[in-house]
Design a protein around this motif. Sequence first.
Motif, mmCIF file in Angstrom:
data_model
loop_
_atom_site.group_PDB
_atom_site.id
_atom_site.type_symbol
_atom_site.label_atom_id
_atom_site.label_comp_id
_atom_site.label_asym_id
_atom_site.label_seq_id
_atom_site.Cartn_x
_atom_site.Cartn_y
_atom_site.Cartn_z
ATOM 1 N N LEU A 26 0.837 -1.207 0.000
ATOM 2 C CA LEU A 26 0.000 0.000 0.000
ATOM 3 C C LEU A 26 0.869 1.253 0.000
ATOM 4 O O LEU A 26 0.606 2.215 -0.735
ATOM 5 N N GLU A 27 1.892 1.214 0.822
ATOM 6 C CA GLU A 27 2.812 2.357 0.888
ATOM 7 C C GLU A 27 3.528 2.545 -0.448
ATOM 8 O O GLU A 27 3.722 3.671 -0.917
ATOM 9 N N ARG A 28 3.883 1.438 -1.054
ATOM 10 C CA ARG A 28 4.565 1.493 -2.352
ATOM 11 C C ARG A 28 3.663 2.100 -3.420
ATOM 12 O O ARG A 28 4.099 2.947 -4.214
ATOM 13 N N TRP A 29 2.406 1.666 -3.458
ATOM 14 C CA TRP A 29 1.466 2.196 -4.446
ATOM 15 C C TRP A 29 1.221 3.684 -4.231
ATOM 16 O O TRP A 29 1.021 4.434 -5.184
ATOM 17 N N GLU A 30 1.240 4.094 -2.958
ATOM 18 C CA GLU A 30 1.060 5.514 -2.645
ATOM 19 C C GLU A 30 2.196 6.328 -3.262
ATOM 20 O O GLU A 30 1.983 7.374 -3.883
ATOM 21 N N LYS A 31 3.420 5.825 -3.114
ATOM 22 C CA LYS A 31 4.583 6.530 -3.674
ATOM 23 C C LYS A 31 4.535 6.530 -5.197
ATOM 24 O O LYS A 31 4.922 7.509 -5.841
ATOM 25 N N LEU A 32 4.079 5.421 -5.758
ATOM 26 C CA LEU A 32 4.005 5.326 -7.220
ATOM 27 C C LEU A 32 2.873 6.163 -7.799
ATOM 28 O O LEU A 32 2.871 6.446 -9.007
ATOM 29 N N ALA A 33 1.904 6.551 -6.949
ATOM 30 C CA ALA A 33 0.718 7.282 -7.424
ATOM 31 C C ALA A 33 0.083 6.546 -8.599
ATOM 32 O O ALA A 33 -0.147 7.112 -9.674
ATOM 33 N N ILE A 34 -0.187 5.268 -8.376
ATOM 34 C CA ILE A 34 -0.620 4.392 -9.472
ATOM 35 C C ILE A 34 -1.913 4.886 -10.114
ATOM 36 O O ILE A 34 -2.046 4.885 -11.341
ATOM 37 N N TYR A 35 -2.888 5.310 -9.299
ATOM 38 C CA TYR A 35 -4.169 5.739 -9.878
ATOM 39 C C TYR A 35 -3.955 6.900 -10.856
ATOM 40 O O TYR A 35 -4.493 6.889 -11.971
ATOM 41 N N ASP A 36 -3.151 7.885 -10.466
ATOM 42 C CA ASP A 36 -2.914 9.034 -11.346
ATOM 43 C C ASP A 36 -2.110 8.624 -12.579
ATOM 44 O O ASP A 36 -2.337 9.144 -13.687
ATOM 45 N N ARG A 37 -1.169 7.719 -12.418
ATOM 46 C CA ARG A 37 -0.394 7.246 -13.570
ATOM 47 C C ARG A 37 -1.298 6.561 -14.591
ATOM 48 O O ARG A 37 -1.141 6.731 -15.798
ATOM 49 N N LEU A 38 -2.222 5.775 -14.081
ATOM 50 C CA LEU A 38 -3.158 5.105 -14.990
ATOM 51 C C LEU A 38 -3.996 6.119 -15.749
ATOM 52 O O LEU A 38 -4.296 5.931 -16.928
ATOM 53 N N ARG A 39 -4.390 7.199 -15.073
ATOM 54 C CA ARG A 39 -5.183 8.223 -15.762
ATOM 55 C C ARG A 39 -4.355 8.858 -16.885
ATOM 56 O O ARG A 39 -4.854 9.105 -17.975
ATOM 57 N N ASP A 40 -3.086 9.128 -16.591
ATOM 58 C CA ASP A 40 -2.232 9.748 -17.612
ATOM 59 C C ASP A 40 -2.041 8.814 -18.802
ATOM 60 O O ASP A 40 -2.108 9.242 -19.962
ATOM 61 N N ARG A 41 -1.841 7.526 -18.504
ATOM 62 C CA ARG A 41 -1.586 6.559 -19.578
ATOM 63 C C ARG A 41 -2.846 6.194 -20.346
ATOM 64 O O ARG A 41 -2.771 5.671 -21.457
ATOM 65 N N ALA A 42 -4.006 6.454 -19.734
ATOM 66 C CA ALA A 42 -5.265 6.028 -20.350
ATOM 67 C C ALA A 42 -5.845 7.064 -21.303
ATOM 68 O O ALA A 42 -6.936 6.857 -21.846
ATOM 69 N N GLU A 43 -5.132 8.166 -21.512
ATOM 70 C CA GLU A 43 -5.669 9.207 -22.394
ATOM 71 C C GLU A 43 -5.968 8.638 -23.782
ATOM 72 O O GLU A 43 -5.148 7.954 -24.375
ATOM 73 N N GLY A 44 -7.175 8.896 -24.262
ATOM 74 C CA GLY A 44 -7.578 8.396 -25.565
ATOM 75 C C GLY A 44 -8.324 7.078 -25.507
ATOM 76 O O GLY A 44 -8.913 6.651 -26.504
ATOM 77 N N ARG A 45 -8.306 6.424 -24.366
ATOM 78 C CA ARG A 45 -9.051 5.172 -24.231
ATOM 79 C C ARG A 45 -10.532 5.450 -24.024
ATOM 80 O O ARG A 45 -10.925 6.544 -23.605
ATOM 81 N N ALA A 46 -11.330 4.443 -24.294
ATOM 82 C CA ALA A 46 -12.761 4.555 -24.006
ATOM 83 C C ALA A 46 -12.944 4.643 -22.492
ATOM 84 O O ALA A 46 -12.417 3.815 -21.748
#
Length: 968
Positions: free
Chosen positions: A33-53
């Motif tokens: 959990l701490e690792r995912w917090e540092k990675l900011a995974i949710y925000d990274r997914l949003r950035d990478r998902a641009e253009g997806r349905a």
Amino acid sequence: MSAEMPDYKDTLNLPQTDFPMRAGLPKREPEWLERWEKLAIYDRLRDRAEGRAPFTLHDGPPYANGHLHIGHALNKILKDMVVRSQQMMGRDARYIPGWDCHGLPIEWKIEEQYRAKGKNKDEVDVVDFRQECRKFAEGWIGIQRDEFKRLGITGKWEKPYLTMDFRAERIIAEEFQKFLMTGTLYQGSKPVMWSPVEKTALAEAEVEYHDKESFTIWVKFKVLTEGDLQGANVVIWTTTPWTIPSNKAVVYGDSFAYGLYEVTGTPNECWANVGDRFLLADKLAADVMARARLEDGMWTRVRDVTADELSTLSLAHPLAGADGAKGEWDDPRDFRAADFVTDEEGTGFVHCAPSHGMEEFELYRDLGMLEQVITYNVMDDGGFRADLPFFGGKFILDRKGKEGNANKAIIDKLIEVGGLLARGKIKHSYPHSWRSKAPVIYRNTPQWFAAIDRPVGDGQDTYGKTIRERALTSIDQLVTWTPRTGRNRLYSMIEARPDWVLSRQRAWGVPLTCFTKAGAMPNDPDYLLRDEKVNARILEAFEAEGADAWYKPGAKERFLGNDYDPAEWTKVDDILDVWFDSGSTHAFVLRDREDGSEDGLADLYLEGTDQHRGWFHSSMLQACGTIGRAPYRGVLTHGFTLDEKGNKMSKSLGNTVAPEEVVKQYGADILRLWVAQSDYTADLRIGPEILKGVADGYRRLRNTMRFMLGALAHFDEADRTDLQDMPELERWVLHRLAELDEVVRKGYDAYDFQGVFQQLFNFATVELSAFYFDIRKDALYCDGDTARRRAARTVLDILFHRLTTWLAPVLVFTMEEVWLERYPGDESSVHLTDIPETPSEWRDDALAAKWTRVRQARRVVTAALEIQRTDKVIGASLEAAPVVHVDDPDMLAALKAVNFEDVCITSDIVLTGDPAPNEAFRMPEVAGLGVVFERAMGEKCQRCWKILPDVGTHAHPGTCKRCNEALG
């Protein structure tokens, strides 16, 4: 092994992995959990998902009050599995968690704190009181957020939505103003469900039904009209004695048979006298007489009484003329026919207190007689008005919601004046407040309503002109229901529901931001102030200061501005039903936020089945009143959580299961796995034994992943083999992966997590661990750099990427651990990976059909060898070289083409088309195949343990040809 024989153990390709068999989830999960917090995974997914349905699951807000229970965990885990699976299948899957912050439970807690300190809420400044409520909600939001995150729930946790945020309060007020401006809002005075304990009106969604024991009484209304019926008594029956002081009428059914009955004898204890005459429905007369303790022979039927006769009568209230009554009940009672009277129970006559019953209210409303029949005897605390004769200050319920002193006082007075014929008690289903658990009453009060059958003046008529029409059209045409039964439930509720009661007489919430004209009547055209400039000033203030602005000194003058005389307008201080708050969330989450939804609609609302009358319902009504349609395209409902025996969980029974305790003992992944294994469309059972079973299944799955990790040590691209160079067994595995890819994607799209997990679990533990891995261990451990070993490791690599991503939405922590074992690194995470696409050429139905038969034949051989093992004839299958008799030439050819001895894990095997001897082992379900046990001939290879004739004839002592070549 002889003393001089070499030890070949170090020459084997044994599994290499640090992946532990013991998971240690409770300790290790917080690290991820701490690792995912540092990675900011949710925000990274949003950035990478641009253009997806996009895919938006809109979170139904839990209430910010108390620790999470197992139902919360079930709900949030299901939501998380939906969001993660959609993301990994190529969507831009968004999840903004939220909280419902306003409302009575929080207000009640602050009042309790005040009472403990000897403070009176009514003497506290309303803005100060609201600030206390806000602080209380903030505290629980922080606690619940941490508890949800501990379950591995992904989302925009640092920026959730809160119904008490200033922006949210502004938009809720704006949504309410749409009802005001389109003519949907009106003020009416009619009976609503009222909580005396909480001193507020309740909506149907805030009411639940429980058994309650009530007083039941049979009361006499004397006929006043001259004629032979004068002095006779019309008898009514009621389970609410407290409504008798508010009686204004009695009604009957004009199609029932009525009669005049006379008492001819009485027992010692009875409230009837010889000569008393009663008007009763013939069908119910005998029962009424029995209730009055009048046995057969103590009464007689005198004659028929027709509906025409009844229509000429007027009645006296039983308290009319009583000493000390001050004329309160002296007016004759109205007496007429009504279509809601039944002859199934009671007397055939119904007493009417239109202030406390909807059917009576509607009857006299339609007759234009409300002014004559409405009373205001019951105050907001459930007590009678102080000046009501005999009963002033008496309470229907006490402060804790228990039986008050009103019913007994009324019954005693009726006995005293001779107005009672019989009494008793009855246990029946009765409405209770969802929050306080106390009984509610029907009470006539002025309230604000949203008219659901009035045309909405907004021009959005695509799906209907009224809220009800739009809702019913949405349910049938615009929404996908999982399960389908959810459609029927909500449709029937909305089809039959009354207008929506929007107002509450409390302090903690968003106010009904409207003004009424002093001296005007609610049905006057200019009763409500409708002015966009006034509305804009209110919204501007709410944006900056929150809804507290409505209650600050000078608020009326501030919002009316210079356009209106404040003396001519009254500011409404009621608050909105909290279901309006949560029903409006689509406006300030989906529509208002940048990370909401492109079209302001949700792909999915997901809650428990109780929300058909809650959030699904209020969201539907609210959106149909503002945007003309449902705010969601899909609705998924899950059942309730029960203990292992199927009983409802209760703290008093000690059968609750706290998510926190499960996480401490097993880890959150076990709780998530319980959800995935369960049929959420029904009620779900959970308890110690069930969790032990889930943990056992988890260990089996973990063992599968551990085997793959060990076998894939040092695998790189140079080891990869193309499909055309692979043995049939590896191509069969790829075919199964192609089949499963379709199952997983369709299953996740249908939110069938149980179906997906069952398929994957069976594949991992049966087809892989017990079949493919079992067969290929020999090649993986003992082969040198052979094409067969490279093909097996290539397939294992493919399996690794499929299984980790397929299972990541469920086992979020474990699959991350598995992934990092192969791909360590600060930026690495399985949750930043999509499910790989599966090449169509992997699908090979002909090959699969062939291997279905091969596996059937294998089962016969392994069953035959198991008998020999059980009888201690052999210790391992490699000691055998069975003869397999196969009747079918095609089956025989298939087995000869696949190194069947490797498939059966024997040192040798003989395949023959000769008829099987009588002593051959057979299995009824696999016809035409018999196995005769024979021992393997030769010596045991000291490296691979196969027993072969050539062992000992090669350069490396004690090895077979394959092992000798592997050693070089």
